[in-house]
Design a protein around this motif. Structure first.
Motif, PDB file in Angstrom:
ATOM      1  N   ASP A 292       0.834  -1.194   0.000  1.00 34.19           N
ATOM      2  CA  ASP A 292       0.000   0.000   0.000  1.00 34.19           C
ATOM      3  C   ASP A 292       0.881   1.261   0.000  1.00 34.19           C
ATOM      4  O   ASP A 292       2.115   1.169   0.139  1.00 34.19           O
ATOM      5  CB  ASP A 292      -0.997  -0.027   1.164  1.00 34.19           C
ATOM      6  CG  ASP A 292      -0.384   0.238   2.523  1.00 34.19           C
ATOM      7  OD1 ASP A 292       0.784   0.670   2.610  1.00 34.19           O
ATOM      8  OD2 ASP A 292      -1.083   0.027   3.531  1.00 34.19           O
ATOM      9  N   PRO A 293       0.295   2.440  -0.171  1.00 30.86           N
ATOM     10  CA  PRO A 293       1.095   3.666  -0.297  1.00 30.86           C
ATOM     11  C   PRO A 293       1.941   3.994   0.929  1.00 30.86           C
ATOM     12  O   PRO A 293       2.905   4.772   0.826  1.00 30.86           O
ATOM     13  CB  PRO A 293       0.038   4.746  -0.543  1.00 30.86           C
ATOM     14  CG  PRO A 293      -1.108   4.020  -1.163  1.00 30.86           C
ATOM     15  CD  PRO A 293      -1.131   2.689  -0.496  1.00 30.86           C
ATOM     16  N   SER A 294       1.615   3.418   2.088  1.00 27.81           N
ATOM     17  CA  SER A 294       2.398   3.703   3.287  1.00 27.81           C
ATOM     18  C   SER A 294       3.567   2.742   3.473  1.00 27.81           C
ATOM     19  O   SER A 294       4.341   2.871   4.423  1.00 27.81           O
ATOM     20  CB  SER A 294       1.494   3.634   4.529  1.00 27.81           C
ATOM     21  OG  SER A 294       1.080   2.307   4.781  1.00 27.81           O
ATOM     22  N   GLY A 295       3.698   1.749   2.581  1.00 28.57           N
ATOM     23  CA  GLY A 295       4.795   0.791   2.661  1.00 28.57           C
ATOM     24  C   GLY A 295       4.452  -0.494   3.362  1.00 28.57           C
ATOM     25  O   GLY A 295       5.321  -1.354   3.549  1.00 28.57           O
ATOM     26  N   ILE A 296       3.188  -0.680   3.773  1.00 27.97           N
ATOM     27  CA  ILE A 296       2.762  -1.951   4.369  1.00 27.97           C
ATOM     28  C   ILE A 296       2.554  -2.975   3.263  1.00 27.97           C
ATOM     29  O   ILE A 296       1.914  -2.690   2.252  1.00 27.97           O
ATOM     30  CB  ILE A 296       1.476  -1.773   5.190  1.00 27.97           C
ATOM     31  CG1 ILE A 296       1.753  -0.916   6.431  1.00 27.97           C
ATOM     32  CG2 ILE A 296       0.896  -3.124   5.610  1.00 27.97           C
ATOM     33  CD1 ILE A 296       0.522  -0.584   7.236  1.00 27.97           C
ATOM     34  N   ALA A 297       3.100  -4.176   3.468  1.00 28.55           N
ATOM     35  CA  ALA A 297       2.994  -5.238   2.467  1.00 28.55           C
ATOM     36  C   ALA A 297       2.028  -6.323   2.939  1.00 28.55           C
ATOM     37  O   ALA A 297       2.034  -6.702   4.108  1.00 28.55           O
ATOM     38  CB  ALA A 297       4.356  -5.858   2.200  1.00 28.55           C
ATOM     39  N   TYR A 298       1.212  -6.800   2.006  1.00 24.90           N
ATOM     40  CA  TYR A 298       0.325  -7.937   2.237  1.00 24.90           C
ATOM     41  C   TYR A 298       0.851  -9.081   1.377  1.00 24.90           C
ATOM     42  O   TYR A 298       1.011  -8.925   0.164  1.00 24.90           O
ATOM     43  CB  TYR A 298      -1.114  -7.581   1.882  1.00 24.90           C
ATOM     44  CG  TYR A 298      -1.656  -6.460   2.733  1.00 24.90           C
ATOM     45  CD1 TYR A 298      -2.262  -6.718   3.959  1.00 24.90           C
ATOM     46  CD2 TYR A 298      -1.526  -5.135   2.329  1.00 24.90           C
ATOM     47  CE1 TYR A 298      -2.738  -5.680   4.752  1.00 24.90           C
ATOM     48  CE2 TYR A 298      -1.998  -4.087   3.124  1.00 24.90           C
ATOM     49  CZ  TYR A 298      -2.594  -4.375   4.329  1.00 24.90           C
ATOM     50  OH  TYR A 298      -3.054  -3.341   5.121  1.00 24.90           O
TER      51      TYR A 298
END
Length: 222
Positions: free
Chosen positions: A118-124
């Motif tokens: 996501d744009p904040s750098g959190i990865a799924y």
């Protein structure tokens, strides 16, 4: 465009077909080797470019916050980062094929297959054989975002109650996650409050247009 290739990660960039080409000339892909060694699989080794080793990296993505390349090192059960300086480091995992929350190398991840960042750098991250979706913060803290480890069946619900049958691909659209289940022949949507529901497919393999419950999908990416 970054592409995983057996034991390596390559980049393809569209460039003019000739130095004197006009703006309307066709663009041809130029391949650039990024990291790993071609056709050489190996236990995860940290380092730069040719020193680093991967074992069947499956997908690559880009963290737009840091410009790092994120690689699912599938057979090594790791998620790796390639920095803009060209160094490969393990972001999450200790090499064990298991699902265990933790921070960086104290966490365990099972056959990571695909990522969405996501744009904040959190990865799924899709754990195909663990049958879960992992969530990794920028600091490398891994938690299970969807599913229950090794409960490989289909079930809608919230968080751990949203069961997955061999998830395969994942994409982010707005604030929602869309997940494919290769063995359930369904596409799921996971909304921001953690609730998962069916989005497309009927649970029967095939290729048929139609609404949810009637249309058929043949597995694969969302």
């Amino acid at each position: 465009v970054y592409v995983s290739n057996f034991g390596t990660v390559h980049a393809y960039q569209a460039t003019p077909s000739a130095p004197t080409a006009s703006p309307t000339a066709p663009m041809l892909p130029t391949e650039t080797w990024v990291a790993g060694q071609h056709l050489v699989r190996g236990t995860a080794i940290e380092g730069s470019l040719g020193v680093a080793r991967f074992d069947r990296p499956k997908t690559v993505d880009c963290d737009t916050v840091t410009s790092d390349i994120i690689v699912t090192d599938n057979e090594n059960n790791l998620v790796r980062r390639i920095s803009v300086q060209g160094r490969v480091n393990t972001w999450v995992g200790d090499g064990t094929r298991a699902t265990l929350p933790g921070v960086t190398t104290s966490a365990q991840i099972s056959s990571p297959r695909d990522t969405a960042i996501d744009p904040s750098g959190i990865a799924y991250v899709v754990e195909t054989y663990g049958c879960t979706i992992a969530k990794i913060t920028a600091a490398g803290s891994l938690t299970t975002h969807m599913g229950t480890a090794l409960s490989c069946t289909h079930g809608n619900g919230v968080g751990a109650a949203a069961l997955l049958k061999n998830p395969y691909g994942i994409v982010i659209f707005g604030t929602d996650l869309f997940v494919s289940e290769s063995s359930a022949y369904l596409r799921r949507v996971l909304v921001s409050d953690g609730t998962a529901s069916d989005f497309a497919g009927s649970g029967v393999s095939g290729c048929l247009d139609g609404p949810l419950g009637t249309g058929k999908l043949a597995g694969g990416n969302p």
